[in-house]
Design a protein around this motif. Structure first.
Motif, PDB file in Angstrom:
ATOM      1  N   LEU A  19     -14.847  21.959 -10.075  1.00  7.85           N
ATOM      2  CA  LEU A  19     -15.112  20.890 -11.088  1.00  7.85           C
ATOM      3  C   LEU A  19     -14.846  21.726 -12.603  1.00  7.85           C
ATOM      4  N   ILE A  20     -14.018  21.169 -13.288  1.00  6.26           N
ATOM      5  CA  ILE A  20     -13.836  21.704 -14.721  1.00  6.26           C
ATOM      6  C   ILE A  20     -14.539  21.080 -15.798  1.00  6.26           C
ATOM      7  N   SER A  21     -15.404  21.431 -16.360  1.00  6.81           N
ATOM      8  CA  SER A  21     -16.059  20.760 -17.579  1.00  6.81           C
ATOM      9  C   SER A  21     -15.197  20.669 -18.566  1.00  6.81           C
ATOM     10  N   MET A  22     -15.236  19.100 -19.217  1.00  9.29           N
ATOM     11  CA  MET A  22     -14.324  18.619 -20.247  1.00  9.29           C
ATOM     12  C   MET A  22     -14.937  19.149 -21.762  1.00  9.29           C
ATOM     13  N   PRO A  23     -14.171  19.153 -22.473  1.00 12.97           N
ATOM     14  CA  PRO A  23     -14.305  19.946 -23.979  1.00 12.97           C
ATOM     15  C   PRO A  23     -15.695  19.267 -24.527  1.00 12.97           C
ATOM     16  N   HIS A  24     -15.908  18.214 -24.256  1.00 11.32           N
ATOM     17  CA  HIS A  24     -17.123  17.272 -24.853  1.00 11.32           C
ATOM     18  C   HIS A  24     -18.394  17.450 -24.230  1.00 11.32           C
ATOM     19  N   MET A  25     -18.428  18.313 -22.996  1.00  9.07           N
ATOM     20  CA  MET A  25     -19.703  18.404 -22.204  1.00  9.07           C
ATOM     21  C   MET A  25     -20.471  19.347 -23.192  1.00  9.07           C
ATOM     22  N   ASP A  26     -21.799  18.550 -23.497  1.00  5.51           N
ATOM     23  CA  ASP A  26     -22.773  19.374 -24.191  1.00  5.51           C
ATOM     24  C   ASP A  26     -24.000  19.912 -23.635  1.00  5.51           C
ATOM     25  N   ASP A  27     -24.147  19.661 -22.270  1.00  2.09           N
ATOM     26  CA  ASP A  27     -25.271  20.197 -21.495  1.00  2.09           C
ATOM     27  C   ASP A  27     -25.114  21.764 -21.560  1.00  2.09           C
ATOM     28  N   PRO A  28     -26.024  22.547 -22.060  1.00  2.00           N
ATOM     29  CA  PRO A  28     -25.745  24.076 -22.254  1.00  2.00           C
ATOM     30  C   PRO A  28     -25.783  24.819 -20.885  1.00  2.00           C
ATOM     31  N   ASN A  29     -26.170  23.933 -19.914  1.00  2.00           N
ATOM     32  CA  ASN A  29     -26.046  24.702 -18.288  1.00  2.00           C
ATOM     33  C   ASN A  29     -24.482  24.453 -17.871  1.00  2.00           C
ATOM     34  N   PHE A  30     -23.795  23.552 -18.374  1.00  2.00           N
ATOM     35  CA  PHE A  30     -22.512  23.349 -17.771  1.00  2.00           C
ATOM     36  C   PHE A  30     -21.255  23.414 -18.913  1.00  2.00           C
ATOM     37  N   ALA A  31     -21.559  23.425 -20.046  1.00  2.00           N
ATOM     38  CA  ALA A  31     -20.490  23.685 -20.940  1.00  2.00           C
ATOM     39  C   ALA A  31     -19.753  24.959 -20.975  1.00  2.00           C
ATOM     40  N   GLN A  32     -18.183  24.464 -20.738  1.00  2.00           N
ATOM     41  CA  GLN A  32     -17.205  25.540 -20.503  1.00  2.00           C
ATOM     42  C   GLN A  32     -17.407  26.215 -19.069  1.00  2.00           C
ATOM     43  N   THR A  33     -17.690  25.420 -18.280  1.00  3.55           N
ATOM     44  CA  THR A  33     -17.788  26.122 -16.847  1.00  3.55           C
ATOM     45  C   THR A  33     -16.984  25.481 -15.831  1.00  3.55           C
ATOM     46  N   VAL A  34     -16.636  26.302 -14.783  1.00  2.00           N
ATOM     47  CA  VAL A  34     -15.814  26.014 -13.604  1.00  2.00           C
ATOM     48  C   VAL A  34     -16.841  26.183 -12.427  1.00  2.00           C
ATOM     49  N   ILE A  35     -17.035  25.113 -11.788  1.00  2.00           N
ATOM     50  CA  ILE A  35     -17.875  24.996 -10.556  1.00  2.00           C
ATOM     51  C   ILE A  35     -16.957  24.925  -9.112  1.00  2.00           C
TER      52      ILE A  35
END
Length: 193
Positions: A19-35
């Motif tokens: 899972l690749i976070s989209m640029p608009h992800m604003d959750d600090p737990n998951f912004a800019q992440t690869v899961i």
């Protein structure tokens, strides 16, 4: 989603996918992440963030656990997610060894949660390729499917070279590039037609 509604968002399980976070992800737990998704079924989903290293390295963790270790074990440890972030999860390529608590995610990758694998790693008899994380990311039934339909995540088959060989700070862009996407060119605003 109810059992009689068709699954329009998820034709199959995303187990073994990124899972690749989209640029608009604003959750600090998951912004800019690869899961890396370890499990995905009708009960929900579970995954490990694979690109967010923490301050502690493997040598420090092994020392904390009072395992003997060689000072060359300075592998990174990752913040795997906000759930049970005091618990260790080791993603690794399959080995001939069977650990006390392991789960085969795919034909190539296993998730192990028992200390015996860390003991083996400290003795240089563990798997050659592994990633140690504290905590995991979890979704309830239908939650991940809804987030995908809301364009919060991109998904693609996982690339183990990215997970094990690419520097952590390059994994987000590298994972997106496997789909021909440059995240820097995507807008930070989400929208629906």
């Amino acid at each position: 989603m109810t059992s009689d509604s068709p699954s329009i968002y998820l034709p199959g399980s995303l187990q073994g996918h990124f899972l690749i976070s989209m640029p608009h992800m604003d959750d600090p737990n998951f912004a800019q992440t690869v899961i890396y998704i370890c499990e995905h079924n009708e009960s929900g989903a579970m995954g490990i963030v694979v690109n967010r290293p923490i301050e502690m390295d493997l040598g420090q963790l092994l020392q904390h656990l009072e395992f003997s270790y060689n000072s060359d074990l300075n592998d990174l440890i990752y913040a795997g997610g906000p759930v049970q972030n005091d618990r260790g999860f080791i993603l690794h390529r399959h080995t001939a060894n069977q650990w006390e608590s392991c789960y085969d995610v795919t034909d190539e990758l296993t998730l192990t949660t028992s200390l015996d694998i860390l003991q083996a790693i400290s003795e240089h008899s563990g798997p050659e390729q592994f990633l140690v994380a504290l905590g995991y990311a979890g979704w309830g039934p239908g939650q991940l499917e809804q987030e995908l339909s809301d364009n919060v995540w991109l998904s693609c088959p996982a690339n183990l070279d990215i997970m094990f060989r690419t520097p952590a700070e390059e994994r987000l862009q590298a994972a997106a590039a496997t789909m021909g996407i440059n995240l820097d060119l995507l807008t930070s605003q989400s929208g629906h037609a």
